[in-house]
Design a protein around this motif. Structure first.
Motif, PDB file in Angstrom:
ATOM      1  N   GLY A 117       0.790  -1.217   0.000  1.00 13.02           N
ATOM      2  CA  GLY A 117       0.000   0.000   0.000  1.00 13.02           C
ATOM      3  C   GLY A 117       0.825   1.270   0.000  1.00 13.02           C
ATOM      4  O   GLY A 117       0.323   2.336   0.376  1.00 13.02           O
ATOM      5  N   LEU A 118       2.088   1.185  -0.432  1.00 14.81           N
ATOM      6  CA  LEU A 118       2.941   2.364  -0.481  1.00 14.81           C
ATOM      7  C   LEU A 118       2.814   3.111  -1.806  1.00 14.81           C
ATOM      8  O   LEU A 118       3.440   4.155  -1.984  1.00 14.81           O
ATOM      9  N   ALA A 119       2.051   2.571  -2.741  1.00 20.67           N
ATOM     10  CA  ALA A 119       1.837   3.217  -4.036  1.00 20.67           C
ATOM     11  C   ALA A 119       0.449   2.847  -4.533  1.00 20.67           C
ATOM     12  O   ALA A 119      -0.097   1.790  -4.193  1.00 20.67           O
ATOM     13  N   SER A 162      13.700  10.796   1.735  1.00 24.78           N
ATOM     14  CA  SER A 162      12.763  11.069   0.647  1.00 24.78           C
ATOM     15  C   SER A 162      11.673  12.016   1.118  1.00 24.78           C
ATOM     16  O   SER A 162      11.158  11.888   2.248  1.00 24.78           O
ATOM     17  N   PRO A 163      11.268  12.970   0.278  1.00 26.18           N
ATOM     18  CA  PRO A 163      10.156  13.853   0.674  1.00 26.18           C
ATOM     19  C   PRO A 163       8.836  13.108   0.845  1.00 26.18           C
ATOM     20  O   PRO A 163       7.942  13.572   1.551  1.00 26.18           O
ATOM     21  N   ILE A 164       8.722  11.934   0.210  1.00 23.79           N
ATOM     22  CA  ILE A 164       7.481  11.163   0.331  1.00 23.79           C
ATOM     23  C   ILE A 164       7.342  10.548   1.722  1.00 23.79           C
ATOM     24  O   ILE A 164       6.250  10.125   2.109  1.00 23.79           O
ATOM     25  N   VAL A 171       1.594  13.031  -3.041  1.00 25.74           N
ATOM     26  CA  VAL A 171       1.737  11.847  -3.896  1.00 25.74           C
ATOM     27  C   VAL A 171       1.526  10.564  -3.103  1.00 25.74           C
ATOM     28  O   VAL A 171       1.127   9.544  -3.653  1.00 25.74           O
ATOM     29  N   ARG A 172       1.738  10.632  -1.822  1.00 29.21           N
ATOM     30  CA  ARG A 172       1.630   9.440  -0.979  1.00 29.21           C
ATOM     31  C   ARG A 172       0.171   8.994  -0.864  1.00 29.21           C
ATOM     32  O   ARG A 172      -0.731   9.830  -0.730  1.00 29.21           O
ATOM     33  N   PRO A 173      -0.100   7.675  -0.947  1.00 28.78           N
ATOM     34  CA  PRO A 173      -1.486   7.198  -0.814  1.00 28.78           C
ATOM     35  C   PRO A 173      -2.116   7.634   0.500  1.00 28.78           C
ATOM     36  O   PRO A 173      -1.475   7.602   1.557  1.00 28.78           O
ATOM     37  N   LYS A 174      -3.365   8.046   0.426  1.00 31.89           N
ATOM     38  CA  LYS A 174      -4.067   8.522   1.606  1.00 31.89           C
ATOM     39  C   LYS A 174      -4.484   7.338   2.494  1.00 31.89           C
ATOM     40  O   LYS A 174      -4.716   6.236   2.002  1.00 31.89           O
ATOM     41  N   PRO A 175      -4.592   7.563   3.794  1.00 32.14           N
ATOM     42  CA  PRO A 175      -4.959   6.464   4.704  1.00 32.14           C
ATOM     43  C   PRO A 175      -6.288   5.808   4.347  1.00 32.14           C
ATOM     44  O   PRO A 175      -6.432   4.585   4.483  1.00 32.14           O
ATOM     45  N   GLU A 176      -7.259   6.597   3.887  1.00 35.36           N
ATOM     46  CA  GLU A 176      -8.562   6.004   3.558  1.00 35.36           C
ATOM     47  C   GLU A 176      -8.514   5.145   2.302  1.00 35.36           C
ATOM     48  O   GLU A 176      -9.423   4.355   2.047  1.00 35.36           O
ATOM     49  N   ASP A 177      -7.459   5.296   1.499  1.00 33.72           N
ATOM     50  CA  ASP A 177      -7.329   4.509   0.274  1.00 33.72           C
ATOM     51  C   ASP A 177      -6.472   3.267   0.459  1.00 33.72           C
ATOM     52  O   ASP A 177      -6.398   2.431  -0.444  1.00 33.72           O
ATOM     53  N   LEU A 178      -5.792   3.136   1.609  1.00 38.14           N
ATOM     54  CA  LEU A 178      -4.864   2.020   1.801  1.00 38.14           C
ATOM     55  C   LEU A 178      -5.569   0.672   1.735  1.00 38.14           C
ATOM     56  O   LEU A 178      -5.054  -0.285   1.145  1.00 38.14           O
ATOM     57  N   GLN A 179      -6.755   0.570   2.346  1.00 38.84           N
ATOM     58  CA  GLN A 179      -7.462  -0.699   2.350  1.00 38.84           C
ATOM     59  C   GLN A 179      -7.851  -1.124   0.940  1.00 38.84           C
ATOM     60  O   GLN A 179      -7.718  -2.297   0.573  1.00 38.84           O
ATOM     61  N   LYS A 180      -8.305  -0.178   0.124  1.00 37.10           N
ATOM     62  CA  LYS A 180      -8.671  -0.507  -1.252  1.00 37.10           C
ATOM     63  C   LYS A 180      -7.445  -0.947  -2.058  1.00 37.10           C
ATOM     64  O   LYS A 180      -7.521  -1.874  -2.867  1.00 37.10           O
ATOM     65  N   ILE A 181      -6.310  -0.267  -1.827  1.00 33.59           N
ATOM     66  CA  ILE A 181      -5.086  -0.616  -2.551  1.00 33.59           C
ATOM     67  C   ILE A 181      -4.635  -2.021  -2.172  1.00 33.59           C
ATOM     68  O   ILE A 181      -4.267  -2.828  -3.039  1.00 33.59           O
TER      69      ILE A 181
END
Length: 230
Positions: A117-119, A162-164, A171-181
């Motif tokens: 879930g890092l991308a 890294s700035p990420i 650019v970093r995946p949002k917490p609410e999107d981690l489960q879907k990823i």
């Protein structure tokens, strides 16, 4: 020994350049795992073929009682266990024969970054790696095709410099999107572990038949009757 500037090619091209079914399957894997070109896929296929060839050779040598073959068998299984291709304990040479290309592709650094879930996508995971934003145990790794070893997966994260690594980076995946990823990434795993994907369909059919015959032979062996002392 060859010139170190000109390393030996680590993959084999398909024997026939124009095969519709093979090309379609290759393109699907390229899209699924975000590979740059087919050379990366051919490299994974060649690696699997090498492991399977070693397994078949060792099985024949072990049947003849070769002690060196037993040592090489242990080393082969340990190598597959280090790459998390097989369980750390209880694996056999038949398990090596059941490996397929996707089992190797799933251990690539690029795929593991996406699964964690890092991308958002495998393509973005590749971009992070090439640009030096990913690390293992704090060490920057810029090779998307690096095979992640057992135990290293938990140590994968953004590089400290890294700035990420900043949680507020856009650019970093949002917490609410981690489960879907993670759910989408888990869907990329091979569902059928007994499936065998090789370049030559005839070879795959032969191997499947041999494995089936071995399982039937083991099931047909009658159990020895219990001998009670008179």
């Amino acid at each position: 020994m060859g010139d170190p500037k000109f390393s030996r090619r680590k993959y084999e091209k398909p024997s026939h350049p124009w095969e519709g079914e093979r090309i379609k399957a290759e393109n699907e894997l390229l899209m699924k795992y975000g590979l740059k070109n087919k050379r990366e896929l051919w490299r994974a296929q060649s690696f699997v073929r090498t492991l399977r060839a070693q397994s078949r050779e060792l099985q024949a040598r072990v049947r003849t009682g070769d002690r060196q073959a037993e040592v090489e068998t242990k080393e082969l299984l340990q190598r597959c266990a280090r790459l998390a291709l097989l369980p750390a304990e209880g694996a056999t040479l038949n398990d090596v024969l059941s490996l397929n290309t996707e089992a190797v592709l799933q251990r690539r650094f690029q795929t593991v970054i996406y699964r964690k879930g890092l991308a958002y996508t495998p393509k973005q995971a590749r971009q992070f790696i090439v640009h030096g934003h990913a690390s293992i145990s704090g060490r920057k790794v810029t090779i998307p095709g690096y095979y992640v070893k057992r135990g290293e997966e938990e140590q994968i994260d953004y590089h400290v410099k890294s700035p990420i690594s900043n949680e507020l980076h856009p650019v970093r995946p949002k917490p609410e999107d981690l489960q879907k990823i993670k759910e989408a990434a888990e869907a990329t795993k091979t569902e059928d572990k007994d499936e065998i994907k090789v370049a030559k369909p005839k070879l795959a059919k032969i191997i499947k038949t041999e494995l089936k015959e071995e399982k039937e032979a083991e099931a047909a062996v009658p159990e020895a009757p219990d001998q009670e002392g008179g």
